[in-house]
Write a protein that holds these residues in place. Structure first.
Motif, PDB file in Angstrom:
ATOM      1  N   ASP A 126      -1.116  -3.308   5.974  1.00 36.98           N
ATOM      2  CA  ASP A 126      -0.314  -4.428   5.468  1.00 36.98           C
ATOM      3  C   ASP A 126       1.128  -4.365   5.960  1.00 36.98           C
ATOM      4  N   GLY A 127       1.416  -3.423   6.871  1.00 40.84           N
ATOM      5  CA  GLY A 127       2.748  -3.314   7.452  1.00 40.84           C
ATOM      6  C   GLY A 127       3.672  -2.367   6.720  1.00 40.84           C
ATOM      7  N   ALA A 175       0.812  -1.216   0.000  1.00 39.27           N
ATOM      8  CA  ALA A 175       0.000   0.000   0.000  1.00 39.27           C
ATOM      9  C   ALA A 175       0.849   1.271   0.000  1.00 39.27           C
ATOM     10  N   ALA A 176       1.888   1.313   0.831  1.00 42.39           N
ATOM     11  CA  ALA A 176       2.710   2.520   0.922  1.00 42.39           C
ATOM     12  C   ALA A 176       3.423   2.793  -0.394  1.00 42.39           C
ATOM     13  N   GLY A 177       3.990   1.759  -1.000  1.00 44.68           N
ATOM     14  CA  GLY A 177       4.680   1.931  -2.261  1.00 44.68           C
ATOM     15  C   GLY A 177       3.753   2.407  -3.360  1.00 44.68           C
ATOM     16  N   GLN A 178       2.552   1.838  -3.436  1.00 42.75           N
ATOM     17  CA  GLN A 178       1.582   2.241  -4.439  1.00 42.75           C
ATOM     18  C   GLN A 178       1.110   3.678  -4.209  1.00 42.75           C
ATOM     19  N   PHE A 179       0.942   4.050  -2.943  1.00 40.25           N
ATOM     20  CA  PHE A 179       0.552   5.420  -2.611  1.00 40.25           C
ATOM     21  C   PHE A 179       1.660   6.389  -3.005  1.00 40.25           C
ATOM     22  N   LEU A 180       2.902   5.977  -2.771  1.00 39.44           N
ATOM     23  CA  LEU A 180       4.055   6.829  -3.070  1.00 39.44           C
ATOM     24  C   LEU A 180       4.203   7.062  -4.572  1.00 39.44           C
TER      25      LEU A 180
END
Length: 230
Positions: free
Chosen positions: A197-198, A123-128
């Motif tokens: 998801d960590g 999730a964080a990578g996709q948001f970034l």
């Protein structure tokens, strides 16, 4: 949060903020080409300053030697104060220096100087990957409000009146992520958005111990420890 920021959040963004702070994200690493293209191939860097902003820098430049002189004088005054300070003041200054060293060591040991956890598929990578597609401004006004995390910014990079021009550029439901202070034992400018998801993103606030830091500090211990376990 300043009165102008609170007013902007209520009037321009249409939210009642629990806390908010202007933040910047670190340099976005180069993602794999296929992952980047699948996310829309958006920009990975903020926009350059507009010519007006550059003109302002040019106009200020002739005064830089004077500013440097004042800086040197202030440094000398600080050094003199330390020389003449009491034993208790010197001990307090040493304790502050030691805390800064411990904080910097914790940042390095916990990887808090990284922009995100490194997994582009979470999730964080996709948001970034879509961070600058929402706005080319280099900062985000991160607002904690009931039920969600709101990120606001001017549509394009500006050097003045950012609060008057900001709008909501992204929202994260509270059930999908939390904002946490990764170094609650130290005065710091780090905030972490941790997804369920960590995965996580690291933000740096303009202010040391920002309003968001203070808000998180006021939360019950159980809520703070629960956020860390997400």
């Amino acid at each position: 949060m300043s009165r102008s920021s609170d007013r902007s959040a209520r009037n321009r963004l249409g939210v009642v903020p629990d806390a908010g702070a202007w933040c910047a994200i670190g340099r976005i690493p180069e993602p794999p080409r296929d992952v980047h293209q699948a996310a829309g191939g958006g920009p990975l860097r903020p926009a350059f300053l507009r010519p007006l902003g550059l003109l302002g820098a040019v106009l200020v430049a002739p005064f830089m030697p004077i500013a440097m002189l004042f800086t040197l004088l202030a440094s000398g005054e600080e050094a003199l104060k330390r020389l003449l300070s009491t034993k208790e003041e010197r001990a307090r200054a040493r304790a502050e220096d030691l805390d800064i060293d411990r904080r910097d060591k914790a940042i390095a040991e916990q990887g808090l100087d990284s922009t995100f956890d490194g997994d582009w598929n979470k999730a964080a990578g996709q948001f970034l990957l879509r961070w600058y597609s929402h706005s080319s401004h280099h900062q985000r006004f991160v607002v904690l409000t009931e039920g969600r995390i709101v990120l606001a910014a001017p549509p394009k990079r500006v050097s003045v009146r950012r609060e008057d021009r900001m709008r909501v550029v992204a929202e994260i439901p509270a059930g999908a992520a939390v904002v946490e202070d990764p170094l609650p034992a130290h005065d710091n400018r780090k905030l972490r958005i941790r997804f369920t998801d960590g995965s996580w993103l690291m933000l740096t606030t303009e202010e040391q111990r920002s309003e968001v830091h203070m808000h998180l500090m006021r939360q019950p211990r159980a809520a703070r420890s629960g956020a860390s376990d997400v």
